[in-house]
Motif scaffolding. Structure first.
Motif, PDB file in Angstrom:
ATOM      1  N   SER A 272       7.688  -6.464  14.188  1.00 37.34           N
ATOM      2  CA  SER A 272       6.220  -6.015  14.346  1.00 37.34           C
ATOM      3  C   SER A 272       5.558  -5.722  12.786  1.00 37.34           C
ATOM      4  O   SER A 272       4.318  -5.513  12.762  1.00 37.34           O
ATOM      5  CB  SER A 272       6.135  -4.654  15.107  1.00 37.34           C
ATOM      6  OG  SER A 272       6.796  -3.569  14.547  1.00 37.34           O
ATOM      7  N   ARG A 273       6.347  -5.656  12.085  1.00 33.58           N
ATOM      8  CA  ARG A 273       6.065  -5.416  10.618  1.00 33.58           C
ATOM      9  C   ARG A 273       5.366  -6.565   9.966  1.00 33.58           C
ATOM     10  O   ARG A 273       6.119  -7.718  10.085  1.00 33.58           O
ATOM     11  CB  ARG A 273       7.076  -4.682   9.732  1.00 33.58           C
ATOM     12  CG  ARG A 273       7.247  -3.085  10.234  1.00 33.58           C
ATOM     13  CD  ARG A 273       8.140  -2.575   9.114  1.00 33.58           C
ATOM     14  NE  ARG A 273       7.731  -2.562   7.761  1.00 33.58           N
ATOM     15  CZ  ARG A 273       8.151  -2.281   6.706  1.00 33.58           C
ATOM     16  NH1 ARG A 273       9.553  -2.076   6.945  1.00 33.58           N
ATOM     17  NH2 ARG A 273       7.587  -2.001   5.379  1.00 33.58           N
ATOM     18  N   ALA A 274       4.625  -6.525   8.960  1.00 34.93           N
ATOM     19  CA  ALA A 274       3.799  -7.670   8.494  1.00 34.93           C
ATOM     20  C   ALA A 274       4.997  -8.212   7.026  1.00 34.93           C
ATOM     21  O   ALA A 274       5.456  -7.193   6.676  1.00 34.93           O
ATOM     22  CB  ALA A 274       2.552  -7.402   7.778  1.00 34.93           C
TER      23      ALA A 274
ATOM     24  N   SER B 268      11.843  -1.787   1.262  1.00 34.77           N
ATOM     25  CA  SER B 268      10.730  -2.273   1.587  1.00 34.77           C
ATOM     26  C   SER B 268      10.107  -2.582   3.017  1.00 34.77           C
ATOM     27  O   SER B 268       8.957  -2.845   3.080  1.00 34.77           O
ATOM     28  CB  SER B 268      10.319  -3.465   0.678  1.00 34.77           C
ATOM     29  OG  SER B 268      11.011  -4.442   0.977  1.00 34.77           O
TER      30      SER B 268
ATOM     31  N   ASP C  77       0.379 -13.849   8.018  1.00 33.11           N
ATOM     32  CA  ASP C  77       0.652 -12.529   8.331  1.00 33.11           C
ATOM     33  C   ASP C  77       1.270 -11.829   7.283  1.00 33.11           C
ATOM     34  O   ASP C  77       1.637 -10.422   7.223  1.00 33.11           O
ATOM     35  CB  ASP C  77       1.699 -12.789   9.496  1.00 33.11           C
ATOM     36  CG  ASP C  77       3.112 -13.754   9.170  1.00 33.11           C
ATOM     37  OD1 ASP C  77       2.900 -14.304   8.207  1.00 33.11           O
ATOM     38  OD2 ASP C  77       3.779 -13.294   9.873  1.00 33.11           O
ATOM     39  N   CYS C  78       1.237 -12.297   5.922  1.00 34.64           N
ATOM     40  CA  CYS C  78       1.761 -11.392   4.929  1.00 34.64           C
ATOM     41  C   CYS C  78       0.868 -10.548   4.383  1.00 34.64           C
ATOM     42  O   CYS C  78      -0.373 -10.938   4.370  1.00 34.64           O
ATOM     43  CB  CYS C  78       2.218 -12.370   3.674  1.00 34.64           C
ATOM     44  SG  CYS C  78       3.726 -13.430   4.161  1.00 34.64           S
ATOM     45  N   THR C  79       1.024  -9.399   4.163  1.00 35.74           N
ATOM     46  CA  THR C  79      -0.077  -8.337   3.465  1.00 35.74           C
ATOM     47  C   THR C  79       0.323  -8.067   2.152  1.00 35.74           C
ATOM     48  O   THR C  79      -0.428  -7.382   1.527  1.00 35.74           O
ATOM     49  CB  THR C  79       0.092  -6.948   4.325  1.00 35.74           C
ATOM     50  OG1 THR C  79       1.380  -6.617   4.531  1.00 35.74           O
ATOM     51  CG2 THR C  79      -0.380  -7.562   5.881  1.00 35.74           C
TER      52      THR C  79
ATOM     53  N   ARG D 282      11.901  -6.011   7.053  1.00 37.20           N
ATOM     54  CA  ARG D 282      10.760  -6.837   7.609  1.00 37.20           C
ATOM     55  C   ARG D 282      11.193  -8.354   7.213  1.00 37.20           C
ATOM     56  O   ARG D 282      12.101  -8.496   6.434  1.00 37.20           O
ATOM     57  CB  ARG D 282       9.470  -6.360   7.309  1.00 37.20           C
ATOM     58  CG  ARG D 282       9.414  -6.055   5.830  1.00 37.20           C
ATOM     59  CD  ARG D 282       7.781  -6.027   5.458  1.00 37.20           C
ATOM     60  NE  ARG D 282       7.510  -5.314   4.125  1.00 37.20           N
ATOM     61  CZ  ARG D 282       6.394  -5.272   3.454  1.00 37.20           C
ATOM     62  NH1 ARG D 282       5.279  -5.900   4.108  1.00 37.20           N
ATOM     63  NH2 ARG D 282       6.288  -4.687   2.282  1.00 37.20           N
TER      64      ARG D 282
ATOM     65  N   ASP E 131      12.399  -5.806  11.912  1.00 40.50           N
ATOM     66  CA  ASP E 131      11.304  -5.122  12.748  1.00 40.50           C
ATOM     67  C   ASP E 131      10.386  -6.227  12.637  1.00 40.50           C
ATOM     68  O   ASP E 131       9.324  -6.359  11.900  1.00 40.50           O
ATOM     69  CB  ASP E 131      10.794  -3.995  12.008  1.00 40.50           C
ATOM     70  CG  ASP E 131       9.716  -3.287  12.924  1.00 40.50           C
ATOM     71  OD1 ASP E 131       9.308  -3.986  13.888  1.00 40.50           O
ATOM     72  OD2 ASP E 131       9.129  -2.286  12.599  1.00 40.50           O
TER      73      ASP E 131
END
Length: 447
Positions: free
Chosen positions: A85-87, A447, A181-183, A150, A83
């Motif tokens: 769109s996920r971080a 995750s 872009d990592c959260t 992700r 995905d």
């Protein structure tokens, strides 16, 4: 340096192995590469970084090798997830280790020897075990054609053992786009087992860590002949300040993480945790008591002294180095007390100074850690804890990344795990590595 991703034609020739099959050999290889970091810029991670890059390139991953200074190398790679769109999730580990004197060890610290069902060597738990588990799991993931939910950003970095100035901090300052872009992130010193009984093992997950305040203390005095009376002796004044620091006990302060940890342990042990007698409770924790005992207060420990060149000459200057650590929210009070203890005659300069961290024990990532642990160990109960030391999470958190310590290991009940860090005869059980691989694989899938 970037290695090409166009090696798919070579994949068919790779042996049909699993992460559990190769994690021990990868860890053994890493232990045999001397990546000692003596501090003050004296280190070289180039050889081990090239090994890591080669292992990732072998399964078709593109890697970027960056040097902050000649030899101070870090490796970055990205695994595409299902995905976009996920971080992304950041998985980071350091490649350097602290020095080790072979004369003190049962086996040579860079031999990577298996003895008593353990893999021995400097870095076995700090943190080439997690580096090896990450490499093994990622290689298996890519070989099998599976895609994580992700993107995963992998960072194998230099210089953590000297504060990360030439590693994670340099990467964050000079190449923040690699992680922008990592959260969330995982890394070392969390997810290890603490056995309560056959039916209950606690797995502390790091959600907080103390701040680092490594300082150089300098006293100037009047130089002179050692046979004469000197009331302005720099060595005497420095030693008096050092004694005040070394003997001082800071007051107990319980952060939310530590309070939750102690409540969880008290519940597991069936004991009441009283703030007025915390040290008695913590003393019952066995091998991890020293690590946890340092998280209920600020600490400071003198570690190095330097003065003079000749026994009959009073030097004009004396210096000392001190390892200070402060709790989240206690930075200002800690500095006030330090300056009060050393007094106005002592000059304080920072060697390494970095923030304290604390995040909540909640959210889908924490749930995924707990579930992965329970799936491999039905007796597992995940709880939060504070690390008394510091990691590269301090640097990556500056980008707004929520950082956790999660390097899962199922350990023998009597193993002094905390004593392995920077200690003599550092080792990790072979079966613990295999357990960690299984947990990490489950965790990444969820995750």
């Amino acid at each position: 340096m970037t290695t090409p991703a166009s090696v798919a034609s070579d994949l068919v020739s790779l042996p049909d192995v699993t992460a559990q099959d190769e994690v021990v050999e990868i860890c053994r290889d890493l232990l045999r590469i001397d990546s000692v970091n003596r501090g003050s810029g004296d280190g070289n991670e180039r050889a081990i970084a090239e090994y890591v890059a080669a292992k990732l390139a072998e399964v078709g991953l593109e890697t970027t090798l960056l040097e902050s200074e000649p030899g101070r190398a870090s490796v970055i790679a990205r695994v595409e997830g299902a995905d976009p769109s996920r971080a992304p999730l950041l998985i980071h580990g350091h490649l350097d280790v602290v020095p080790a004197d072979p004369a003190d060890w049962r086996v040579h610290p860079f031999a990577g020897e298996i003895l008593d069902d353990c893999l021995w060597g400097r870095g076995a738990v700090d943190m080439k075990d997690m580096d090896a588990m990450t490499l093994a799991v990622i290689r298996d993931l890519v070989r099998s054609g599976r895609r994580p939910p992700r993107d995963l950003v992998l960072a194998f970095v230099a210089d953590e053992e000297a504060g990360g100035v030439l590693g994670a901090r340099w990467l964050v300052d000079n190449h923040p786009h690699l992680f922008a872009d990592c959260t969330e992130a995982i890394s070392e010193v969390g997810g290890f087992s603490y056995t309560i009984s056959d039916n209950l093992r606690l797995y502390p997950i790091e959600t907080a860590q103390k701040g680092i305040a490594w300082m150089k203390l300098t006293v100037a005095g009047r130089a002179g002949h050692g046979s004469m009376i000197n009331d302005d002796n720099a060595v005497t004044a420095l030693c008096e300040a050092i004694v005040r620091l070394g003997r001082h006990r800071f007051p107990i302060v319980l952060t939310p993480t530590v309070r939750m940890f102690l409540d969880s342990v008290g519940d597991a042990l069936g004991i009441d945790v009283h703030a007025e007698d915390l040290e008695t409770t913590i003393a019952k924790l066995g091998p991890i008591a020293r690590m946890i005992g340092a998280t209920i207060r600020n600490t400071v420990n003198p570690t190095q002294l330097d003065a003079g060149e000749k026994v009959n000459v009073i030097p004009g200057e004396a210096t000392a180095y001190v390892d200070g650590r402060f709790l989240p929210g206690q930075e200002e009070e800690f500095l006030r007390q330090i300056d009060e203890l050393i007094g106005p005659a002592v000059r304080r300069d920072w060697v390494v100074y970095d923030q304290a961290l604390e995040t909540g024990f909640d959210g889908p990532l924490v749930d995924a850690m707990a579930s992965a642990l329970r799936a491999e160990d039905p007796a597992a109960r995940a709880i939060p804890y504070m690390l008394s030391g510091g990691t590269d999470a301090k640097s990556f958190s500056r980008l707004g990344i929520r950082c956790f310590g999660f390097s899962p290991l199922l350990l023998p009940a009597g193993l002094d795990f905390a004593g392995m860090f920077h200690g003599v005869d550092e080792r990790v059980p072979v079966e613990s590595l295999r357990f960690g691989v299984r947990v990490l694989d489950r965790f990444l899938a969820a995750s």
